[in-house]
Design a protein around this motif. Structure first.
Motif, PDB file in Angstrom:
ATOM      1  N   ASP A  71      20.573 -11.053 -23.221  1.00 33.28           N
ATOM      2  CA  ASP A  71      19.547 -11.975 -22.750  1.00 33.28           C
ATOM      3  C   ASP A  71      19.447 -12.036 -21.236  1.00 33.28           C
ATOM      4  OD1 ASP A  71      18.616 -12.965 -25.277  1.00 33.28           O
ATOM      5  OD2 ASP A  71      20.504 -14.048 -25.476  1.00 33.28           O
ATOM      6  N   GLU A 100      24.360 -16.038 -33.307  1.00 29.86           N
ATOM      7  CA  GLU A 100      23.086 -16.580 -32.807  1.00 29.86           C
ATOM      8  C   GLU A 100      23.301 -17.910 -32.103  1.00 29.86           C
ATOM      9  OE1 GLU A 100      18.847 -18.032 -34.710  1.00 29.86           O
ATOM     10  OE2 GLU A 100      19.780 -16.196 -35.480  1.00 29.86           O
ATOM     11  N   GLN A 103      24.901 -17.339 -28.705  1.00 27.31           N
ATOM     12  CA  GLN A 103      23.958 -16.854 -27.693  1.00 27.31           C
ATOM     13  C   GLN A 103      23.064 -17.985 -27.190  1.00 27.31           C
ATOM     14  OE1 GLN A 103      25.361 -13.702 -26.665  1.00 27.31           O
ATOM     15  NE2 GLN A 103      23.193 -13.496 -26.160  1.00 27.31           N
ATOM     16  N   ARG A 148      24.976 -19.985 -24.702  1.00 21.93           N
ATOM     17  CA  ARG A 148      25.086 -19.276 -23.427  1.00 21.93           C
ATOM     18  C   ARG A 148      23.797 -19.407 -22.619  1.00 21.93           C
ATOM     19  NH1 ARG A 148      28.822 -15.337 -22.512  1.00 21.93           N
ATOM     20  NH2 ARG A 148      27.295 -13.867 -21.647  1.00 21.93           N
ATOM     21  N   THR A 177      27.871  -9.589 -30.420  1.00 22.73           N
ATOM     22  CA  THR A 177      27.920 -10.063 -29.040  1.00 22.73           C
ATOM     23  C   THR A 177      28.235  -8.926 -28.084  1.00 22.73           C
ATOM     24  OG1 THR A 177      30.283 -10.552 -29.098  1.00 22.73           O
ATOM     25  CG2 THR A 177      28.790 -12.289 -29.859  1.00 22.73           C
ATOM     26  N   SER A 205      17.366 -14.929 -27.294  1.00 25.05           N
ATOM     27  CA  SER A 205      18.025 -15.251 -28.574  1.00 25.05           C
ATOM     28  C   SER A 205      17.708 -16.654 -29.079  1.00 25.05           C
ATOM     29  CB  SER A 205      19.545 -15.097 -28.424  1.00 25.05           C
ATOM     30  OG  SER A 205      19.894 -13.764 -28.158  1.00 25.05           O
ATOM     31  N   ASP A 254      25.158 -11.338 -19.955  1.00 26.18           N
ATOM     32  CA  ASP A 254      25.522 -10.510 -21.107  1.00 26.18           C
ATOM     33  C   ASP A 254      25.811  -9.074 -20.688  1.00 26.18           C
ATOM     34  OD1 ASP A 254      25.213 -12.562 -23.035  1.00 26.18           O
ATOM     35  OD2 ASP A 254      23.048 -12.255 -23.080  1.00 26.18           O
TER      36      ASP A 254
END
Length: 528
Positions: free
Chosen positions: A113, A458, A461, A464, A63, A96, A117
């Motif tokens: 992404d 994963e 993400q 998010r 991350t 992602s 981020d």
């Protein structure tokens, strides 16, 4: 002649060199003073006697938060520049949560992404005081703009930002594979970046033309610099065709090479590369600004030479490789960690890699004088031989129509595959020694616990991204992406509308898909 008497490029290495080996060597034409044309002895008059090279550490995993923690540790340990590794979905222009990203999120680098981020990735880091290199190619414009936006949010003007985006997509077609768009459109995007940075981010190195990945795929030192410089000529032509003046963009071009354990040949390779580039820029492209003629480069030690067997021996390999880069006149350096042949580097391994550079810089005497090998019969002879062989190979690529035409013919890829196969045969047959692999083998290595990436990253993400798409103004994002498509269909610079879309929290995947819808995808042809 045995393989032991041949260099990595297949050129003979003599047991003894003397003045006769220099042939018609003219020191005034071939060397010059340090910091003067043709820059054989280095691009700056004082080189490391004033301050050492920039010590970078390539890092990024999992991350953005985890990578940010690693960056703070590296800066705290004395790193002057960061090199960011991105995961494969980010490198390929996929978010992602897309099907093609499954199983790869956060694995070989950090997942980025969106601007959300990027904010986390550089939180609390002094972006006006550190230099940041981003290993990103096809979506280089996207990541650069995200970096610029985050810096502006921190109150840092774009004029103070320093760093590099790799942005070298031609080598992706040759050796690495993380391309998106066809070559013509990729070159257009590169030219747009040159133009944007000239006016918006003037201290940024807009491209790092890379031989490193070709070397890791099997290219010899001669092939490495020849294919890299041939690609560089293509980028220069594309920028000129777009209406830019050579001296408007050439001073911000930079290069990226490997450093192998063959110390003398590597030193000669770096010197030859500087000389070739200086003459090309002055004589072919009529560059007037001396900075346009300087080949400035970053070096990374050779990951392909590291072994999973007896991994601690890699510490010695990396030290030798790093010494070659320094003696060859690199501007910045990343030293690989000893455990990289096994997994992502642990904190201890990354710290030891940095300490290797610091020992060379502060405990040895190699930084006390500029170009300590100047005048060496062996080095000057090897430099001439590598230069002549590389120039001949560049000429062959030009005869094929230039780097892009040669790529489409499969030339560079095929040549690299031939040398990689020959090297593998030499190792398997014992003609080429690899300590701990085919000679000096021990009964078994000590247990090693590698760093592992949490597969839950994963899912995190994806969550998010779901929240981002729920919270943002989706209509505004759609309009901004439409403006990006319009620019891509015409001749306007695509970076300003791309920047607006990213500011509105468009994702990297959405930006790449917008360009894919206009430019299409590159479909490689089989090499001959």
């Amino acid at each position: 002649m045995s393989n032991d008497a041949l260099g990595e490029s297949g050129l003979p290495v003599s047991p003894v060199y003397d003045a006769e080996d220099l042939g018609g060597f003219d020191p005034a034409e071939s060397l010059g003073a340090p910091g003067e044309f043709p820059y054989t002895r280095g691009v700056y008059p004082t080189m490391y006697t004033g301050r050492p090279w920039t010590m970078r550490q390539y890092a990024g995993f999992g991350t953005a938060k985890e990578s940010n923690q690693r960056y703070h540790e590296l800066v705290g340990n004395g790193t002057g520049g960061l090199s960011v590794a991105f995961d494969l979905p980010t490198q390929m222009g996929y978010d992602s949560d897309e099907p093609l990203a499954r199983g790869e999120v956060g694995k070989v680098g950090v997942a980025v992404d969106s601007i959300d981020d990027m904010r986390v990735l550089f939180n609390g880091l002094p972006l006006d005081k550190i230099s940041t290199s981003m290993t990103i190619n096809a979506p280089a414009s996207t990541l650069l703009l995200l970096y610029q936006l985050v810096a502006e949010e921190q109150g840092i003007p774009s004029g103070k930002l320093t760093g590099t985006i790799q942005n070298d997509v031609l080598k992706e077609y040759i050796a690495r594979g993380t391309y998106i768009y066809p070559p013509k459109e990729s070159l257009r995007l590169t030219s747009d970046i040159f133009g944007y940075c000239h006016s918006e981010i003037p201290r940024w190195n807009t491209i790092s033309i890379s031989g490193y990945h070709m070397a890791e795929a099997g290219a010899t030192p001669v092939q490495e610099i020849a294919f890299t410089i041939a690609n560089a000529k293509e980028y220069v032509r594309a920028a000129l065709d777009a209406g830019l003046d050579t001296d408007d963009f050439a001073p911000r071009l930079s290069f990226f090479f490997v450093a192998r354990t063959t110390l003398l040949e590597e030193i000669a390779k770096f010197r030859a590369a500087r000389r070739i580039w200086a003459r090309i820029m002055r004589d072919e492209f009529k560059a007037k600004n001396p900075k346009s003629q300087m080949l400035r480069f970053h070096t990374q030690t050779a990951g392909v030479q590291l072994t999973a067997q007896q991994p601690e021996v890699n510490l010695v390999r990396v030290a030798v490789q790093a010494l070659g880069a320094v003696l060859g006149g690199t501007q910045s350096l990343h030293t690989n960690s000893y455990d990289e042949a096994i997994a992502l580097p642990t904190d201890k391994a990354a710290r030891l890699a940095l300490r290797t550079q610091q020992v060379i810089a502060y405990e040895s005497d190699v930084a006390k004088t500029v170009d300590p090998f100047a005048g060496s019969y062996a080095i000057e002879s090897l430099t001439d031989e590598i230069e002549n062989a590389a120039v001949a190979l560049i000429r062959e690529i030009e005869d094929r129509g230039g780097a892009v035409a040669a790529i489409e013919q499969g030339f560079q890829k095929t040549e690299i595959e031939k040398t990689a196969y020959a090297t593998a045969q030499e190792i398997d047959g014992g003609e080429r020694t690899v300590v701990g692999v085919n000679r000096f083998v021990t009964g078994g290595d000590e247990p090693y616990e590698p760093l592992r990436v949490d597969p839950a990253i994963e899912a995190g993400q994806c969550q998010r991204l779901e929240a981002l798409r729920r919270e943002r103004d989706n209509q505004a994002v759609t309009r901004a992406l439409s403006s990006l498509k319009s620019a891509a269909e015409g001749t306007d610079n695509v970076l300003p509308p791309m920047r607006e879309a990213l500011r509105l929290r468009a994702t990297g995947g959405e930006v790449a898909h917008a360009l894919r819808s206009v430019w299409g995808l590159y479909q490689p042809r089989d090499a001959f």
